[in-house]
Scaffold this motif. Structure first.
Motif, PDB file in Angstrom:
ATOM      1  N   GLU A   1     -24.757 -14.570  11.478  1.00  0.00           N
ATOM      2  CA  GLU A   1     -25.920 -14.960  10.496  1.00  0.00           C
ATOM      3  C   GLU A   1     -25.187 -14.800   9.023  1.00  0.00           C
ATOM      4  OE1 GLU A   1     -29.019 -17.252  10.118  1.00  0.00           O
ATOM      5  OE2 GLU A   1     -28.303 -16.614  12.028  1.00  0.00           O
TER       6      GLU A   1
ATOM      7  N   ARG B   1     -35.662 -12.594  16.355  1.00  0.00           N
ATOM      8  CA  ARG B   1     -36.231 -12.463  15.125  1.00  0.00           C
ATOM      9  C   ARG B   1     -35.889 -11.106  14.401  1.00  0.00           C
ATOM     10  NH1 ARG B   1     -41.417 -11.403  16.594  1.00  0.00           N
ATOM     11  NH2 ARG B   1     -41.163  -8.926  15.772  1.00  0.00           N
TER      12      ARG B   1
ATOM     13  N   TYR C   1     -32.501 -11.970  12.426  1.00  0.00           N
ATOM     14  CA  TYR C   1     -32.897 -12.706  11.268  1.00  0.00           C
ATOM     15  C   TYR C   1     -33.580 -11.819  10.123  1.00  0.00           C
ATOM     16  CZ  TYR C   1     -32.297 -17.296  13.779  1.00  0.00           C
ATOM     17  OH  TYR C   1     -31.843 -18.222  14.471  1.00  0.00           O
TER      18      TYR C   1
ATOM     19  N   LEU D   1     -34.935 -18.253   5.427  1.00  0.00           N
ATOM     20  CA  LEU D   1     -34.936 -16.916   6.462  1.00  0.00           C
ATOM     21  C   LEU D   1     -36.278 -16.300   6.738  1.00  0.00           C
ATOM     22  CD1 LEU D   1     -31.827 -14.914   6.186  1.00  0.00           C
ATOM     23  CD2 LEU D   1     -32.804 -16.170   8.165  1.00  0.00           C
TER      24      LEU D   1
ATOM     25  N   LYS E   1     -38.461 -19.126   8.505  1.00  0.00           N
ATOM     26  CA  LYS E   1     -37.852 -19.159   9.881  1.00  0.00           C
ATOM     27  C   LYS E   1     -38.687 -18.025  10.452  1.00  0.00           C
ATOM     28  CE  LYS E   1     -33.925 -20.560  11.037  1.00  0.00           C
ATOM     29  NZ  LYS E   1     -32.480 -20.292  11.326  1.00  0.00           N
TER      30      LYS E   1
END
Length: 116
Positions: A10, A45, A48, A89, A92
């Motif tokens: 990521e 999650r 992220y 981000l 999201k």
């Protein structure tokens, strides 16, 4: 694949020490050596959110907010691009939370507002 490897996917191109990665993961309730489960939306999650924390930390370093030139190519507007990625981000993560809330409410209970 473990959580550390998934986080590194990521944040490609951002160099951190293993200790720094472990701290960021621990702050989001993740262990670097635990197996990453792609079907676990809560874990995704958290990955992220960890990437978001790293990007926000980079955003707090004013010496990085300048234009770079390398091999006759200019990388400009670093700050704007970084902030755009942070916004992506955040959106999201927010969407994932809404989707999880909807799924939880589908199995939830209901109550009768009016009873005779």
């Amino acid at each position: 694949m473990d959580n550390k490897a998934r986080l590194e996917m990521e944040i490609k191109g951002i160099t951190l020490t293993p200790d720094e990665i472990n701290v960021y993961l621990a702050e989001n309730s993740l262990n670097a050596t635990d197996t990453y489960n792609a079907t676990d939306k809560a874990q995704t999650r958290k990955i992220y959110e960890t990437a978001l924390s790293i990007l926000e930390s980079i955003g707090n370093q004013p010496h990085l907010m300048k234009n770079y030139t390398s091999d006759d190519q200019t990388v400009s507007q670093f700050h704007e691009n970084l902030m755009a990625r942070i916004d992506q981000l955040e959106n999201k993560i927010r969407k994932m939370k809404i989707d999880e809330d909807k799924a939880a409410n589908q199995n939830g209970s209901f109550f009768m507002l009016f009873n005779q």
